[in-house]
Structure formats: C-alpha cells, structure tokens
Design a protein around this motif. Structure first.
Motif, PDB file in Angstrom:
ATOM      1  N   HIS A  75      -4.446   1.901  -2.245  1.00 13.94           N
ATOM      2  CA  HIS A  75      -4.708   2.647  -1.147  1.00 13.94           C
ATOM      3  C   HIS A  75      -3.734   2.737  -0.193  1.00 13.94           C
ATOM      4  N   GLY A  76      -2.043   3.019  -0.502  1.00 13.24           N
ATOM      5  CA  GLY A  76      -1.029   3.668   0.403  1.00 13.24           C
ATOM      6  C   GLY A  76      -0.636   2.447   0.914  1.00 13.24           C
ATOM      7  N   GLY A  77      -0.847   1.093   0.615  1.00  7.12           N
ATOM      8  CA  GLY A  77       0.241   0.124   1.312  1.00  7.12           C
ATOM      9  C   GLY A  77       1.269   0.022   0.261  1.00  7.12           C
TER      10      GLY A  77
END
Length: 53
Positions: free
Chosen positions: A40-42
């Motif tokens: 999720h982009g983290g």
C-alpha cells in the motif's frame, strides 16, 4: 538481496522499544535485513535470521 550494514543502538531495560535486533543478534546464528516497499505504498524493513538447534 544484499543487506547493508546496520548498527545495533544502545537501549536501556526500561525502554519499551528498540531491543528487537539485540534479541535477534543474541539468539540467531546469522541474520540480516533489507528495505522493502509495502503493498500500500509504505516502506518497511524485512529482517531474517537463521536458527540452528
């Protein structure tokens, strides 16, 4: 993936965080880490270790 150098920082027994890598270092026969990108982009860190009986 190649792990880069990671330093174990000093932590006191009264702190609630910061002792995880000290435990891995104390019990593992070999260990390392590398940066990963989350789904999720983290960003995160993947830590691996080998334990022998």
């Amino acid at each position: 993936m190649a792990a880069t150098s990671r330093q174990l920082g000093a932590s006191s027994s009264s702190e609630e965080t910061g002792r995880g890598l000290h435990l891995v270092h104390a019990y593992a026969d070999d260990w390392g880490w590398f940066q990963v990108n989350g789904v999720h982009g983290g960003d995160g860190t993947y830590v691996w270790c080998e334990l022998n009986p």
